[in-house]
Write a protein that holds these residues in place. Sequence first.
Motif, mmCIF file in Angstrom:
data_model
loop_
_atom_site.group_PDB
_atom_site.id
_atom_site.type_symbol
_atom_site.label_atom_id
_atom_site.label_comp_id
_atom_site.label_asym_id
_atom_site.label_seq_id
_atom_site.Cartn_x
_atom_site.Cartn_y
_atom_site.Cartn_z
ATOM 1 N N GLU A 3 16.682 -38.507 -17.252
ATOM 2 C CA GLU A 3 16.825 -37.102 -17.608
ATOM 3 C C GLU A 3 15.760 -36.238 -16.947
ATOM 4 O O GLU A 3 15.629 -35.068 -17.282
ATOM 5 C CB GLU A 3 16.749 -36.947 -19.133
ATOM 6 C CG GLU A 3 17.897 -37.629 -19.859
ATOM 7 C CD GLU A 3 19.269 -37.060 -19.509
ATOM 8 O OE1 GLU A 3 19.410 -35.831 -19.395
ATOM 9 O OE2 GLU A 3 20.202 -37.854 -19.319
ATOM 10 N N ASN A 4 14.972 -36.786 -16.020
ATOM 11 C CA ASN A 4 13.930 -36.016 -15.347
ATOM 12 C C ASN A 4 14.533 -35.139 -14.263
ATOM 13 O O ASN A 4 15.457 -35.531 -13.556
ATOM 14 C CB ASN A 4 12.893 -36.941 -14.698
ATOM 15 C CG ASN A 4 12.017 -37.617 -15.717
ATOM 16 O OD1 ASN A 4 11.696 -37.053 -16.754
ATOM 17 N ND2 ASN A 4 11.613 -38.840 -15.427
ATOM 18 N N VAL A 5 13.946 -33.936 -14.127
ATOM 19 C CA VAL A 5 14.336 -33.003 -13.078
ATOM 20 C C VAL A 5 13.064 -32.606 -12.342
ATOM 21 O O VAL A 5 12.073 -32.219 -12.973
ATOM 22 C CB VAL A 5 15.015 -31.742 -13.653
ATOM 23 C CG1 VAL A 5 15.368 -30.767 -12.525
ATOM 24 C CG2 VAL A 5 16.250 -32.106 -14.462
ATOM 25 N N ASP A 62 17.287 -42.351 -9.944
ATOM 26 C CA ASP A 62 18.335 -41.493 -10.472
ATOM 27 C C ASP A 62 17.837 -40.175 -11.056
ATOM 28 O O ASP A 62 18.617 -39.384 -11.553
ATOM 29 C CB ASP A 62 19.209 -42.235 -11.498
ATOM 30 C CG ASP A 62 20.599 -41.633 -11.592
ATOM 31 O OD1 ASP A 62 21.144 -41.234 -10.548
ATOM 32 O OD2 ASP A 62 21.123 -41.534 -12.716
ATOM 33 N N ASP A 63 16.530 -39.892 -11.008
ATOM 34 C CA ASP A 63 16.044 -38.580 -11.423
ATOM 35 C C ASP A 63 16.640 -37.517 -10.512
ATOM 36 O O ASP A 63 16.868 -37.757 -9.319
ATOM 37 C CB ASP A 63 14.516 -38.496 -11.330
ATOM 38 C CG ASP A 63 13.794 -39.202 -12.460
ATOM 39 O OD1 ASP A 63 14.440 -39.523 -13.480
ATOM 40 O OD2 ASP A 63 12.587 -39.436 -12.324
ATOM 41 N N LEU A 64 16.880 -36.334 -11.068
ATOM 42 C CA LEU A 64 17.468 -35.225 -10.318
ATOM 43 C C LEU A 64 16.400 -34.507 -9.502
ATOM 44 O O LEU A 64 15.326 -34.189 -10.013
ATOM 45 C CB LEU A 64 18.146 -34.235 -11.270
ATOM 46 C CG LEU A 64 18.822 -33.024 -10.631
ATOM 47 C CD1 LEU A 64 19.925 -33.439 -9.642
ATOM 48 C CD2 LEU A 64 19.394 -32.121 -11.713
ATOM 49 N N GLY A 77 19.732 -33.847 -5.065
ATOM 50 C CA GLY A 77 19.822 -35.273 -4.785
ATOM 51 C C GLY A 77 19.275 -36.049 -5.960
ATOM 52 O O GLY A 77 18.877 -35.472 -6.975
ATOM 53 N N ARG A 78 19.248 -37.342 -5.805
ATOM 54 C CA ARG A 78 18.722 -38.229 -6.833
ATOM 55 C C ARG A 78 17.666 -39.128 -6.196
ATOM 56 O O ARG A 78 17.780 -39.521 -5.032
ATOM 57 C CB ARG A 78 19.830 -39.098 -7.428
ATOM 58 C CG ARG A 78 20.926 -38.319 -8.154
ATOM 59 C CD ARG A 78 20.376 -37.622 -9.386
ATOM 60 N NE ARG A 78 21.416 -36.966 -10.154
ATOM 61 C CZ ARG A 78 21.672 -37.218 -11.420
ATOM 62 N NH1 ARG A 78 20.966 -38.122 -12.071
ATOM 63 N NH2 ARG A 78 22.623 -36.561 -12.045
ATOM 64 N N VAL A 79 16.651 -39.448 -6.979
ATOM 65 C CA VAL A 79 15.618 -40.373 -6.508
ATOM 66 C C VAL A 79 16.254 -41.736 -6.306
ATOM 67 O O VAL A 79 16.984 -42.231 -7.163
ATOM 68 C CB VAL A 79 14.453 -40.477 -7.519
ATOM 69 C CG1 VAL A 79 13.455 -41.548 -7.086
ATOM 70 C CG2 VAL A 79 13.754 -39.137 -7.690
ATOM 71 N N GLY A 80 15.966 -42.336 -5.155
ATOM 72 C CA GLY A 80 16.387 -43.707 -4.877
ATOM 73 C C GLY A 80 15.205 -44.631 -5.111
ATOM 74 O O GLY A 80 14.774 -44.859 -6.237
ATOM 75 N N SER A 147 25.210 -32.167 -15.326
ATOM 76 C CA SER A 147 25.829 -30.851 -15.487
ATOM 77 C C SER A 147 25.088 -29.804 -14.662
ATOM 78 O O SER A 147 25.709 -28.903 -14.086
ATOM 79 C CB SER A 147 25.831 -30.444 -16.958
ATOM 80 O OG SER A 147 26.619 -31.326 -17.711
ATOM 81 N N ILE A 148 23.778 -29.909 -14.611
ATOM 82 C CA ILE A 148 22.979 -28.993 -13.799
ATOM 83 C C ILE A 148 23.349 -29.166 -12.328
ATOM 84 O O ILE A 148 23.607 -28.196 -11.614
ATOM 85 C CB ILE A 148 21.473 -29.241 -14.015
ATOM 86 C CG1 ILE A 148 21.085 -28.915 -15.456
ATOM 87 C CG2 ILE A 148 20.639 -28.443 -13.013
ATOM 88 C CD1 ILE A 148 19.704 -29.410 -15.852
ATOM 89 N N GLU A 149 23.395 -30.406 -11.894
ATOM 90 C CA GLU A 149 23.742 -30.725 -10.506
ATOM 91 C C GLU A 149 25.123 -30.176 -10.145
ATOM 92 O O GLU A 149 25.302 -29.539 -9.103
ATOM 93 C CB GLU A 149 23.696 -32.247 -10.372
ATOM 94 C CG GLU A 149 23.769 -32.806 -9.014
ATOM 95 C CD GLU A 149 23.589 -34.324 -9.052
ATOM 96 O OE1 GLU A 149 23.087 -34.837 -8.062
ATOM 97 O OE2 GLU A 149 23.941 -34.981 -10.058
#
Length: 160
Positions: A3-5, A62-64, A77-80, A147-149
């Motif tokens: 759930e981190n952004v 998977d963090d945004l 994007g998402r953290v890999g 949802s934000i993405e």
Amino acid sequence: MSENVFLIPVDPENFDRTVRSPVDLTDYADRPEPLADDDEARLWAVADDSGTGSTFDQMSADDLLLFYHDDEYVGTGRVGTTFEDADRWVSGTFWTAFPATRIYTVESFTPVSVPKRGVNRIFDYADTYTPGLMRVADSRVTTQVGSIESALARYSERNA
């Protein structure tokens, strides 16, 4: 699911070279171990002079990621994979004037074009607020990160 952004300022030239377009790694036998099995990757980092090691330490798969330049968000994007690149191979190989040892790959990159004020409203910041590299506080993330993405991608498509 994370759930981190993270709000991430970018240098357009380096960003275009290694995030907007994935890097072909097949020509680099000397790449760091975390990239050894990858044929290509989108790469970004926390600059060594940023003093935000704690922000990097908070990043998980998977963090945004919300990338911005000036008054516009230019990608999500998402953290890999995150890793320490003590030799600065990534920054020395691909970036201009961006020394970095705290590297992460970017998964599921989507280009967007969203005014800063629109993203600021999502997180209840003043319209004119300009963040540095930061993790958005949990109390400001009031909806699911997916949802934000999606909202940013839809806004960008509607206003293209």
